[in-house]
Design an enzyme around this catalytic site. Sequence first.
Site, PDB file in Angstrom:
ATOM      1  N   ARG A 266       0.873  -1.177   0.000  1.00  0.00           N
ATOM      2  CA  ARG A 266       0.000   0.000   0.000  1.00  0.00           C
ATOM      3  C   ARG A 266       0.904   1.219   0.000  1.00  0.00           C
ATOM      4  O   ARG A 266       1.549   1.516   0.990  1.00  0.00           O
ATOM      5  CB  ARG A 266      -0.894  -0.075   1.241  1.00  0.00           C
ATOM      6  N   HIS A 270      -3.052   4.325   5.171  1.00  0.00           N
ATOM      7  CA  HIS A 270      -4.191   3.397   5.230  1.00  0.00           C
ATOM      8  C   HIS A 270      -5.462   4.073   4.689  1.00  0.00           C
ATOM      9  O   HIS A 270      -6.166   3.530   3.845  1.00  0.00           O
ATOM     10  CB  HIS A 270      -4.407   2.922   6.666  1.00  0.00           C
ATOM     11  N   TYR A 279       4.554   4.633  11.484  1.00  0.00           N
ATOM     12  CA  TYR A 279       4.852   3.228  11.779  1.00  0.00           C
ATOM     13  C   TYR A 279       5.616   2.503  10.671  1.00  0.00           C
ATOM     14  O   TYR A 279       6.028   1.377  10.855  1.00  0.00           O
ATOM     15  CB  TYR A 279       3.560   2.464  12.126  1.00  0.00           C
TER      16      TYR A 279
HETATM   17  C1  LIG Z   1     -14.695  -5.560  12.207  1.00  0.00           C
HETATM   18  C2  LIG Z   1     -13.783  -4.379  12.097  1.00  0.00           C
HETATM   19  N1  LIG Z   1     -12.851  -4.179  13.047  1.00  0.00           N
HETATM   20  C3  LIG Z   1     -12.015  -3.111  12.949  1.00  0.00           C
HETATM   21  C4  LIG Z   1     -12.144  -2.224  11.910  1.00  0.00           C
HETATM   22  C5  LIG Z   1     -11.219  -1.027  11.799  1.00  0.00           C
HETATM   23  N2  LIG Z   1     -10.310  -1.228  10.666  1.00  0.00           N
HETATM   24  C6  LIG Z   1     -10.520  -0.600   9.482  1.00  0.00           C
HETATM   25  S1  LIG Z   1      -9.394  -1.038   8.344  1.00  0.00           S
HETATM   26  C7  LIG Z   1      -8.591  -2.064   9.409  1.00  0.00           C
HETATM   27  C8  LIG Z   1      -7.357  -2.827   8.964  1.00  0.00           C
HETATM   28  C9  LIG Z   1      -7.632  -3.710   7.803  1.00  0.00           C
HETATM   29  O1  LIG Z   1      -6.462  -4.276   7.318  1.00  0.00           O
HETATM   30  P1  LIG Z   1      -6.472  -5.273   6.130  1.00  0.00           P
HETATM   31  O2  LIG Z   1      -7.566  -6.268   6.308  1.00  0.00           O
HETATM   32  O3  LIG Z   1      -5.109  -5.823   5.991  1.00  0.00           O
HETATM   33  O4  LIG Z   1      -6.852  -4.383   4.869  1.00  0.00           O
HETATM   34  P2  LIG Z   1      -6.090  -3.110   4.270  1.00  0.00           P
HETATM   35  O5  LIG Z   1      -6.753  -1.898   4.853  1.00  0.00           O
HETATM   36  O6  LIG Z   1      -4.652  -3.227   4.625  1.00  0.00           O
HETATM   37  O7  LIG Z   1      -6.311  -3.172   2.812  1.00  0.00           O
HETATM   38  C10 LIG Z   1      -9.213  -2.059  10.641  1.00  0.00           C
HETATM   39  C11 LIG Z   1      -8.753  -2.852  11.812  1.00  0.00           C
HETATM   40  C12 LIG Z   1     -13.150  -2.464  10.953  1.00  0.00           C
HETATM   41  N3  LIG Z   1     -13.330  -1.660   9.905  1.00  0.00           N
HETATM   42  N4  LIG Z   1     -13.957  -3.553  11.065  1.00  0.00           N
END
Ligand SMILES: Cc1ncc(C[n+]2csc(CCOP(=O)(O)OP(=O)(O)O)c2C)c(N)n1
Length: 385
Positions: A266, A270, A279
């Site tokens: 990425r 985020h 980080y």
């Molecule tokens: C059930 C839930 N818990 C926490 C969150 C908060 N949250 C949003 S994005 C994220 C990280 C997601 O990481 P990943 O699955 O690796 O996807 P990326 O954003 O890296 O594409 C979190 C913990 C959420 N949206 N839904």
Amino acid sequence: MPTHDVFNGSVSRVEILSADGSIDEQLADEVRDVLDDEAVVAAYREMLVARELDDAAYRLQRSGRMGTFPQNKGQEAGPLAAAMTLIAGHDHVVPSYRENIALFHLGLPMHQILLHWMGDERGNDIDPKLGISPICISIGAHLPHAAGIGWKLKIDNDKHGTDRVCMAFFGDGATSEGAFHDGLNFAATGDAPVVFVCQNNGWAISVPTEKQTRSQTFAQKALAYGMPGFQADGNDLFASFKVCRDAVRHARAGNGPALVELTTYRIADHTTVDDASRYRSKEEHERGVASDPLIRTRRYLEARGQWNDDLEKQEKERATRIVKEVIATAMEIEKPGKSDIFDYAFATTPRELERQRETRRTGSLGQSPRQSTLSRVEADEAVTV
Ligand SMILES: Cc1ncc(C[n+]2csc(CCOP(=O)(O)OP(=O)(O)O)c2C)c(N)n1
């Protein structure tokens, strides 16, 4: 009794197109039936437009015209390759939020993505003919849905002799959610034709892969559920296409689900409310930028005499024009009504939401004594989703 192995499994990784644009000719030949020069040029043009939309969405957010936005920047090749293995309108897609290009490739009007992030749920009012579920921000929550949709497709396939598959996208962080395991197990035991596509970009916001799992790969998690697991360089259009096509063929042939892990990076934060420099090291970021799938695909095309600076300029201008139009379309749509957020979440609006709609206040924040009931909404209240 001597001990003996009761399970052996392995996952292999596919890489075809290197960061410098050179290619493994033999492996590339396996996918050239689809990825000929014309198709790769078309894919690169799609990537340019998706990248432009990303940059424009960032500007919309910074100028207060959008709430927040998770840029897809750097992750274009994998999802596009995955979508290229599907048949638009025939297969079904269950997205998360970092594979816009896959949805565009399958026919989603681009302004709908902008509407969604502008807080207008009509962005998720997707033409059913496209077979695309709404964007899912609850991490992993959509994977049991994908398993259920896949199960339905299997029943239909068996009955009508069709070969439809469902493809679900998610990130590495989603694999730590119970719903990921529920979804994979249900799909596997139901022989559902679901291709689970994990985009491993190394981070779940600020949580790195090594804290997310003790497994060496995410692909190997498939083996525990009795389905094949594939891994590919997700910034490599060719390798991503090969593994996704293998997985789709497996599911289409009636052999049940498969899991694909596409490793990627990425490039952006985020979301627009994150600061990844807190980080991630500068060195890591620079390495990630150097593996940009757009640069790689362009180098490949240049080496084959299919691309040059003039075309790049011309196509970037085209991308800018398209995205300007998309933004204008999104901005021209009448703003959603203030009550929509209450009116369309439930078939029958729960009483507490009715109260919130009337007062525009939420008891959960303790703003209104009248709404102190939020935590004890009557158990027998009929809530139909
Ligand atoms: C059930 C839930 N818990 C926490 C969150 C908060 N949250 C949003 S994005 C994220 C990280 C997601 O990481 P990943 O699955 O690796 O996807 P990326 O954003 O890296 O594409 C979190 C913990 C959420 N949206 N839904």
